[in-house]
Write a protein that holds these residues in place. Sequence first.
Motif, PDB file in Angstrom:
ATOM      1  N   ILE A 434     -16.485 111.366 -36.203  1.00  0.00           N
ATOM      2  CA  ILE A 434     -15.889 111.619 -34.881  1.00  0.00           C
ATOM      3  C   ILE A 434     -14.173 111.306 -35.171  1.00  0.00           C
ATOM      4  O   ILE A 434     -13.216 112.151 -34.834  1.00  0.00           O
ATOM      5  CB  ILE A 434     -16.168 110.397 -33.865  1.00  0.00           C
ATOM      6  CG1 ILE A 434     -17.639 110.787 -33.557  1.00  0.00           C
ATOM      7  CG2 ILE A 434     -15.099 110.480 -32.719  1.00  0.00           C
ATOM      8  CD1 ILE A 434     -18.203 109.686 -32.682  1.00  0.00           C
ATOM      9  N   GLU A 630     -11.734 114.991 -29.561  1.00  0.00           N
ATOM     10  CA  GLU A 630     -12.090 115.082 -28.418  1.00  0.00           C
ATOM     11  C   GLU A 630     -11.287 114.236 -27.214  1.00  0.00           C
ATOM     12  O   GLU A 630     -11.738 114.868 -26.185  1.00  0.00           O
ATOM     13  CB  GLU A 630     -13.536 114.585 -28.345  1.00  0.00           C
ATOM     14  CG  GLU A 630     -14.446 115.521 -29.323  1.00  0.00           C
ATOM     15  CD  GLU A 630     -16.147 114.967 -28.987  1.00  0.00           C
ATOM     16  OE1 GLU A 630     -16.858 115.992 -28.986  1.00  0.00           O
ATOM     17  OE2 GLU A 630     -16.142 113.847 -29.015  1.00  0.00           O
ATOM     18  N   THR A 631     -10.744 113.184 -27.454  1.00  0.00           N
ATOM     19  CA  THR A 631     -10.023 112.302 -26.386  1.00  0.00           C
ATOM     20  C   THR A 631      -8.572 112.457 -26.543  1.00  0.00           C
ATOM     21  O   THR A 631      -7.695 112.192 -25.767  1.00  0.00           O
ATOM     22  CB  THR A 631     -10.368 111.031 -26.455  1.00  0.00           C
ATOM     23  OG1 THR A 631      -9.973 110.547 -27.600  1.00  0.00           O
ATOM     24  CG2 THR A 631     -12.042 110.918 -26.265  1.00  0.00           C
ATOM     25  N   VAL A 754      -5.383 117.493 -26.974  1.00  0.00           N
ATOM     26  CA  VAL A 754      -6.603 117.770 -26.475  1.00  0.00           C
ATOM     27  C   VAL A 754      -6.295 119.334 -26.118  1.00  0.00           C
ATOM     28  O   VAL A 754      -7.064 120.279 -26.562  1.00  0.00           O
ATOM     29  CB  VAL A 754      -7.292 116.986 -25.284  1.00  0.00           C
ATOM     30  CG1 VAL A 754      -8.427 117.923 -24.750  1.00  0.00           C
ATOM     31  CG2 VAL A 754      -7.878 115.866 -25.964  1.00  0.00           C
TER      32      VAL A 754
ATOM     33  N   ARG B 246     -25.246 115.537 -25.040  1.00  0.00           N
ATOM     34  CA  ARG B 246     -24.097 116.326 -24.782  1.00  0.00           C
ATOM     35  C   ARG B 246     -24.197 117.149 -23.288  1.00  0.00           C
ATOM     36  O   ARG B 246     -23.332 117.246 -22.519  1.00  0.00           O
ATOM     37  CB  ARG B 246     -23.691 117.671 -25.835  1.00  0.00           C
ATOM     38  CG  ARG B 246     -23.269 117.176 -27.165  1.00  0.00           C
ATOM     39  CD  ARG B 246     -22.275 118.053 -27.807  1.00  0.00           C
ATOM     40  NE  ARG B 246     -21.451 117.259 -28.965  1.00  0.00           N
ATOM     41  CZ  ARG B 246     -20.584 116.609 -28.611  1.00  0.00           C
ATOM     42  NH1 ARG B 246     -19.724 116.690 -27.587  1.00  0.00           N
ATOM     43  NH2 ARG B 246     -20.009 116.003 -29.432  1.00  0.00           N
ATOM     44  N   VAL B 272     -13.064 115.653 -21.694  1.00  0.00           N
ATOM     45  CA  VAL B 272     -13.310 114.246 -22.205  1.00  0.00           C
ATOM     46  C   VAL B 272     -14.267 113.437 -21.569  1.00  0.00           C
ATOM     47  O   VAL B 272     -14.808 112.454 -22.335  1.00  0.00           O
ATOM     48  CB  VAL B 272     -11.598 113.609 -22.063  1.00  0.00           C
ATOM     49  CG1 VAL B 272     -11.478 112.312 -22.442  1.00  0.00           C
ATOM     50  CG2 VAL B 272     -10.500 114.463 -22.912  1.00  0.00           C
ATOM     51  N   ALA B 275     -17.053 114.224 -23.333  1.00  0.00           N
ATOM     52  CA  ALA B 275     -17.444 113.639 -24.688  1.00  0.00           C
ATOM     53  C   ALA B 275     -17.705 112.129 -24.574  1.00  0.00           C
ATOM     54  O   ALA B 275     -18.526 111.473 -25.359  1.00  0.00           O
ATOM     55  CB  ALA B 275     -16.125 113.899 -25.501  1.00  0.00           C
ATOM     56  N   LEU B 276     -16.862 111.366 -23.715  1.00  0.00           N
ATOM     57  CA  LEU B 276     -17.051 110.015 -23.747  1.00  0.00           C
ATOM     58  C   LEU B 276     -18.742 109.694 -23.213  1.00  0.00           C
ATOM     59  O   LEU B 276     -19.286 108.633 -23.694  1.00  0.00           O
ATOM     60  CB  LEU B 276     -16.309 109.290 -22.501  1.00  0.00           C
ATOM     61  CG  LEU B 276     -14.556 109.388 -22.966  1.00  0.00           C
ATOM     62  CD1 LEU B 276     -13.698 108.935 -21.739  1.00  0.00           C
ATOM     63  CD2 LEU B 276     -14.469 108.580 -24.440  1.00  0.00           C
ATOM     64  N   ARG B 279     -20.922 110.203 -26.034  1.00  0.00           N
ATOM     65  CA  ARG B 279     -20.737 109.227 -27.174  1.00  0.00           C
ATOM     66  C   ARG B 279     -21.176 107.808 -26.607  1.00  0.00           C
ATOM     67  O   ARG B 279     -21.996 107.355 -27.443  1.00  0.00           O
ATOM     68  CB  ARG B 279     -19.314 108.876 -27.290  1.00  0.00           C
ATOM     69  CG  ARG B 279     -18.609 108.869 -28.663  1.00  0.00           C
ATOM     70  CD  ARG B 279     -17.391 108.800 -28.745  1.00  0.00           C
ATOM     71  NE  ARG B 279     -16.942 110.257 -29.000  1.00  0.00           N
ATOM     72  CZ  ARG B 279     -15.243 110.190 -29.088  1.00  0.00           C
ATOM     73  NH1 ARG B 279     -14.539 109.383 -29.172  1.00  0.00           N
ATOM     74  NH2 ARG B 279     -15.003 111.458 -29.472  1.00  0.00           N
TER      75      ARG B 279
END
Lengths: 767, 289
Positions: A434, A630-631, A754, B246, B272, B275-276, B279
């Motif tokens: 990641i 991703e962030t 991003v 996802r 975002v 994704a968070l 995760r």
Amino acid sequence: MNQNPEIIGTSPKRVDVREKVTGAARYGSDLKMEGMLYAKVKHAEYPHAKILSVKTGRAKKLKGVAAVATAADVPGNPAFGAIIIDNQPIAGDKVRYLGDAVAVVAAETEAIAEKAVSLIKVKYKELPGLFDPRDALKPDAPLIHEDGNLIVHHKTRRGDIEAGFAAADRVIERSYSVQRVDHAYIEPEVVVAYFEPDGTLVVKGSHQSIFNIRSAVSGVMGLPLSKVRIVQASLGGSFGGKDDVMSVLSCRAGILAQQTGRPVMLSNSREDSLIESYKRHPYFMDYKVGVKNDGTITAMEIKMVADGGAYASMTQFVTWRSVVHATGPYRVPHVKTDVYGVYTNNTYTGAFRGFGSPQITFAYESLMDEIAEELGMEPLEFRRINILHDNDITATGQILDHTVSVGQALDVTTSASGWEEKRARFPKENSGRIMKRGIGLACSYRGVALGAEGVDATGATVRIHSDGSVDVATGLVEMGQGLKTIFSQIVAAELGIPIDKIQYRPTDTSLIVDGGPTVASRSTIMGGSAVKKAAIGVRERLFQAVSEKLDVAPEDLIAADEKIMLKNDPSRSVAFLEAIALALETGLNLSCFGWHLSPPIWWDEEAGKGDAYFTYVYACQIAEVEVDPETGKVNVVEVWAAHDVGKAINPDTVRGQIYGGVATAIGYGLLEDVEMVDGVTKTMNMDEYLIPTAMDVGKINAIILENYDKYGPYGAKSIAEPTAELCAPAIANAVYHATGKRIRDLPLNLERIVLGHKLIKKKRRVR
Amino acid sequence: MIPFNLERAESLEQALEFLDRDGTEVKIIAGGTDLMVELREISPGEKGPGTVLDITPIDEIRGIKDDGSTITVGALTPHREISSSPIILQYAPLLASACSTVGAAQHRNIATIGGNVINGSPAADSVPALVALNAEAVFQSKSGERVSLLKDIYLKPYQTDIKDDEILTAVRFPRLPEGATSSYIKLGRRNALAISRMNVAVVLVIKDGEITEARISPGSTTPTPDRITTAEELLIGKEPSEELFRRAGQAVSEEMINRSGRRWSTPYKEPVIAALTARALGEAAGEGV
Ligand SMILES: Cc1cc2nc3c(=O)[nH]c(=O)nc-3n(C[C@H](O)[C@H](O)[C@H](O)COP(=O)(O)OP(=O)(O)OC[C@H]3O[C@@H](n4cnc5c(N)ncnc54)[C@H](O)[C@@H]3O)c2cc1C
């Protein structure tokens, strides 16, 4: 000759550490005086407007208000400035940014002053505002100052630019931009102004360059320089930021002190500071580079536009440093650089640690990586082909007649960081994780001290007292960088006495002659040389007295271990105290003034050429980062920073400068941005203006390189500013290595990583 | 900053008495880390509270209790105490982790969970964790107790349905079910002393390789805090996988846009939060996913 060399190159305890860690040190806002009034400022309500009327009647009538002053009450010149006299402590006809004052109030309490400010009513005719310097250069743009919106245009010319591009196999063009940033010192600006019975105006406060402030106050107050005393309080950080803005505060408080006959404190809140104080210039930078397929650079054509904001401040000097260094530490035979400094209705911009270099370093060091990539080369290989060496010629035509150590800096940082191995390994490992790792580098060269932009000279006084104590005074100021300690070390070395015998005198314009500003990383090389001369001068008088007593030649004496002794026979000596008594008995003056003038340098503004600085420092920084694509989060894992300082008089202080400079540059690279929309500051406090915390800085490896320089005391050059000019591009290059995303605009915040661009909030927060 | 009276309540009864008498102009102060900032921004001439009521002496509403099924956290409990509490670490670890990210150590020692809840910032760190725990808010006034599902007290950003005469005394929630795993992820611009740009709390129960319960509660995402049932439903009865998580993340960002519309920050937030969330679900599901 070096008398007591042991102390040079060591890191004794800071001479002012005790007062600071115990809280005894007195900062500007501690300087409360009896009968003191508090001042507040009525700020502009439009970024660009004609002032039609200022009604102060209701404010004046409020109980507890002692004075309300407008431009009509300014006793001397309406404005001050380094070159262009344009900065008005109280605006008269026009406001040019939201930090302008239209009136100032002094009252018994801060709350009353604040209330009075809210009662002042101002009528304006709003004028069209200019918020992008490129718009301000358009022929039909409204004028912010009468003489036009161009503050300055500097150029550098070398060789034949057309021939340079003709010789290239490829021509690569890229544009970069950098944002406006704040110094973010922990202590916002503060002054206390009062008059002595003899009519001298004293302004104590969080001052940086006391003599610059004195001349501004003298002009605006209509007082002779001899009747203005600027005294520096302990300073809660400055980084170049407490000059013009302190002149402004000093004038405002001075006018109110004059009107009321009482001491007046003017203390900025953080919001005031973010709106009012000058910032680092935003730049727009266009580079066009010609290269051969073998990696040799043939030509560079560069155009930059710097946002000067409402007042010229240091724009001429900041942009001059940019025009000199714009090509970076590379051999470029054909150069055409143009830098434009431009007025806008944004907060004005001026001096900030780096002074025109962090901007260009971001551009040219990002660019070096981009060109290397185009040529299919590694960034290190491409730089090695082009970097400057001893006796090479710079873009301005100067021959570098000292040790040019950029290659050495590249060697030590790349080997310390495991560069080659990580460049190869990280991309392979990244696909499965990641957080993507990357490593990037940046290098630079930097002219030391003021350079050919002005006369560079400074003075110091060293006095030996009858009891063996010694004091030193200079016009240069301590701002946390350790100047008092360095200068005390030099005196201790030259007189052969312990450092605790030395007292540093207050920084006060009435105590010493104008020695120029405390800027341009010049204090050790210029001030240190003056201190050394003063110490040697007073030592020679001791030697004269001792030589008579011992019946030897003064040249055969040295001072060490609190004795004056024969060089070849240390058993023949006179104690330091006795030597003082001998000198005083014979009527010798044990106070000596040292003056140091920089070696000759020159600049031809028309031709865009010259020997711009008498010497240069060289550096390389490497940043290892992890990026969350991703962030958009970037963590700086580790930094390697190698800086050639000539000689580290105090290695801990050098390391401290490196740690601080790297932290500043990490903020510049990743977080900091004084956002303005149509002249309105949106980042109004430290909750929105984010600077890195200790958790954001990563591990920093400071590497000190020492190549003796003939112009510095003990071979020392400088350190303060170059530390802050490298890490942002190193990070940008590391982010590219980690993710393949090339970001050409700072800061590299979450959204830019991003999306590739920043988000603009529509909502405004007006003051 | 404007001047105000400072009153101190030594007991809950005294505080409620005071609020009952003088209902409108009083502001409660606990740790003060939100309130002092707010008061400083009120300029003279602007309206602000006339009185600030300090409730910090009231020990009855501080501390963490566990009755075997329900955990009660007193409103005055500071974040530091929550993040290091063995009870919370065992039965609601996502709350410990959320509270450990608030501000810096100085704030965590003084700032309270009650203040975090009532301040109502969309970025508050403890709130998504509490919502994922199905927490209730317990209010007290002179006329009695009122209990509400915590997520339902929010009317809009920075506004709850607390009445002028009420004090939040506690938040309480059932222990996480047997076998549940959880995760809290905060994204800030800095590694310390950072307000959440976005955050998310999740709880999963996986039995025999199949998800039997899922709770997903994102912060700074919807106008008021809530669980995203559309995303949760996707997971139920399925085998945990990266692909599944996802899709759940995607569903959260779709729901964000449904509720908030497309705003200036949506281009960033949309990918975002997805994704968070993915995760956090992966973290909760643990190794092998
Ligand atoms: C520098 C800084 C960093 C911060 N970082 C974070 C962060 O990372 N994450 C985060 O979530 N927050 C953060 N905050 C916000 C703040 O610290 C938290 O929201 C904190 O939990 C508030 O608690 P407090 O006790 O200080 O509340 P206070 O400021 O005392 O009160 C906040 C509000 O709640 C009301 N209130 C408080 N207690 C009660 C009660 N028992 N009953 C009824 N009303 C009550 C008050 O009247 C006020 O309106 C930060 C704040 C600062 C200043």
